[in-house]
Enzyme design. Structure first.
Site, mmCIF file in Angstrom:
data_model
loop_
_atom_site.group_PDB
_atom_site.id
_atom_site.type_symbol
_atom_site.label_atom_id
_atom_site.label_comp_id
_atom_site.label_asym_id
_atom_site.label_seq_id
_atom_site.Cartn_x
_atom_site.Cartn_y
_atom_site.Cartn_z
ATOM 1 C CG ASP A 95 -31.505 -3.048 12.077
ATOM 2 O OD1 ASP A 95 -32.299 -2.112 11.892
ATOM 3 O OD2 ASP A 95 -31.713 -4.215 11.674
ATOM 4 C CE LYS A 143 -37.429 1.885 11.685
ATOM 5 N NZ LYS A 143 -36.493 0.872 11.180
ATOM 6 C CD GLU A 201 -34.004 0.683 8.469
ATOM 7 O OE1 GLU A 201 -34.745 0.128 7.624
ATOM 8 O OE2 GLU A 201 -34.412 1.052 9.584
ATOM 9 C CG ASP A 259 -34.413 -2.952 4.204
ATOM 10 O OD1 ASP A 259 -35.066 -3.841 4.778
ATOM 11 O OD2 ASP A 259 -33.751 -2.096 4.820
#
Length: 565
Positions: free
Chosen positions: A6, A68, A145, A168
């Protein structure tokens, strides 16, 4: 050895599927979460993880976090006189995770399944894959994800049918997915999200509040990066504190003076209301795309550290009319799900009965021009061929025609996105096809075939000349030429239009026969049934066609009586 990773905005984690279950791998500090941070110390040595994150406030010029968010862009970060891309910084985090896993497992780690936000586009996915390669990993698969989180949750519920919503909200991105479990199959029905919404944005609310509070005292220093990073650290701490307390205190030392501000949780929630409102649209879009209502869901699963905020949990409860499931660890589920996918890749015996399907998170299509009433053309229109949330692997074909007499060729741009105009979408490829000279209106068939690993194959057929053009766009660039050839071969089995399927042809033949055998109202009704079934066939969705065929036969049974074959 293959592991699941992850790769998060704030923290990263890795896990392995072992002894029939996924398990988290601790890093060299014995912790399962590794901060996604990179820094240079005084000697120029690269630090990754907690040691790097702790330097953020006092050494911002040589520390990078939250990179990211810039994956797939040209933005670079300067550390110690050297420029680093987001993928290079991510590679350093991935390499650290790889090394920690090798120490823990006692063997080399060569392969990985890496998670990405469901709403990452082609460029962002390719950047993530390159980061894995730079870290010395063969990236077997990029998995969304929320799909990974659904795997971690669903692997324990395969004995029952269920539909659940994965919400999420991580440090930098927001994803939602609707997942269905039936007969050992874990199927993603819809995915969508917002790549620029996460815990960092809620931190910015607190940063702005403190900057405004002390604007007079700080003056121009309010724009100093060192001050910003110190406030940012305090904002993160305060936000976490307010998840369980009615207030939090932010303390910053600037120069020789301490600055302190108490923030009431209620005031923070009022200021953050616009961010909470942005959570609604992806949820509504996913429900619309999956044709489900909130009451049709078995569970709402919260993933990502930012979902610990009470204002987020209350917002979710209001959206769905019930409290979400809080039994899943929001920080660990994605890594555990990636490990399950790694186990599937490794063909672990404990997973032999499990089947996982995913969806295409973005629409894929081509650029076209359209005639304007009264004369002229509108150019740069996006024509979707594979629409978002199509279950993959999938193959669809659409037909287009030339616009001008004696047109020598057609340039097809391949785009990803949802905007009406291609300029607002992401171009992922292009190809030019020759057309025999002749009158306007020559037909060109364009077929898109897409698999779960991100391989997009574009096949173009010019009807008059019979000339075919193929273009392969590999979303994550995983695999060598041989594995890509195998994936293309698997896609080939999908490249049959439903109208040519034997079962559908037989059903239509039955309908035509009955149309001839009956008169009056029955004949008119059969004609309508045939038209409805043909409409489903032209939509090319296998699941829709199958359901439509069953309904078609059921309706014909009521007219003719039960079939004897």
């Amino acid at each position: 050895m293959i592991i699941g990773i992850d790769l998060g905005t704030t923290n990263s984690a890795c896990a392995v599927f072992r002894d029939g279950a996924p398990m988290l791998i601790p890093n060299r500090l014995g912790q399962t979460l590794t901060p996604s941070a990179v820094s240079l110390d005084e000697s120029g040595e690269i630090l990754v993880g907690l040691a790097a994150r702790e330097r953020q406030a006092n050494h911002p010029e040589v520390t990078a976090t939250a990179f990211k968010r810039y994956m797939g862009t040209k933005r670079t970060t300067k550390l110690g006189g050297k420029m680093y891309s987001a993928e290079a910084l991510s590679a350093l985090v991935l390499r650290s995770l790889k090394e920690d896993a090798e120490v823990f497992l006692g063997e080399p780690v060569t392969e990985a399944v890496i998670t990405v936000p469901a709403y990452f586009n082609d460029q962002q996915r390719k950047a993530t894959h390159r980061a894995g390669e730079l870290a010395g990993l063969r990236v077997e698969r990029l998995i969304n994800e929320p799909t990974a989180a659904a795997l971690a949750y669903g692997i324990h519920h395969l004995d029952r049918e269920a539909r659940f919503f994965v919400f999420d909200l991580g440090g930098g991105t927001f994803d939602v997915s609707i997942v269905e479990i039936f007969e050992g199959v874990i199927e993603v029905r819809a995915s969508t999200g917002d790549n620029q919404l996460g815990g960092e944005d809620f931190n910015e609310v607190l940063i702005t509040m403190m900057r405004e509070r002390f604007a007079g005292e700080w003056g121009n220093a309010v724009r100093d990066d060192r001050l910003y990073q110190r406030i940012r650290e305090q904002a993160e701490r305060a936000r976490r504190t307010m998840s369980t307390a009615p207030s939090a205190t932010m303390r910053v030392m600037w120069g020789e003076t301490p600055y302190e501000m108490e923030v009431q949780t209620t005031a923070f929630e009022v200021a953050a209301a616009p961010l909470v409102e942005r959570l609604r649209e992806p949820v509504l879009r996913a429900l619309r795309d999956s044709e489900l209502r909130p009451e049709g869901l078995s569970d709402i699963i919260l993933i990502g550290g930012a979902t610990r905020m009470p204002l987020v949990r209350r917002a979710v409860a209001r959206m769905f009319g019930r409290f979400p499931n809080a039994t899943v660890n929001p920080d660990e589920a994605v890594a555990l799900g990636a490990a399950v996918q790694a186990g599937l890749k490794a063909r672990d015996a404990a997973l032999k009965e499990v089947v996982v399907t995913d969806v295409c998170p973005y629409s894929l299509g081509v650029n076209i021009s359209r005639a304007i009433p009264g004369g002229g053309f509108e150019h740069g229109i996006f024509a979707p061929i594979l629409e978002r949330n199509t279950v993959i692997p999938a193959s669809r074909v659409h037909s287009f025609v030339t616009l001008a007499d004696n047109q020598p060729d057609v340039l097809f741009g391949i785009y990803q996105g949802e905007a009406r105009l291609v300029r607002d979408n992401v171009e992922i490829g292009k190809t030019r096809v020759k057309v025999p000279r002749g009158p306007a209106g020559q037909r060109i068939d364009v077929r898109f075939s897409y698999d779960v690993s991100g391989l997009l194959e574009v096949d173009i057929l010019v009807e008059q000349s019979g000339e075919r053009t193929s273009l392969v766009i590999n979303d994550d660039q995983a695999g060598d030429d041989e594995s890509i050839a195998q994936r293309r071969e698997a896609l080939a089995a999908l490249k049959t239009h439903p109208r040519d399927d034997a079962l559908n042809r037989a059903a239509l033949a039955r309908g035509e026969k009955l149309y001839e055998n009956f008169l009056g109202e029955e004949r008119a009704h059969i004609d309508w049934l045939i038209a409805e079934f043909q409409r489903a066939i032209e939509g090319q969705d296998p699941r829709t066609v199958e359901h439509a065929r069953e309904a078609f036969h059921t309706a014909l049974d009521r007219i003719e009586g039960e079939r004897f074959l």
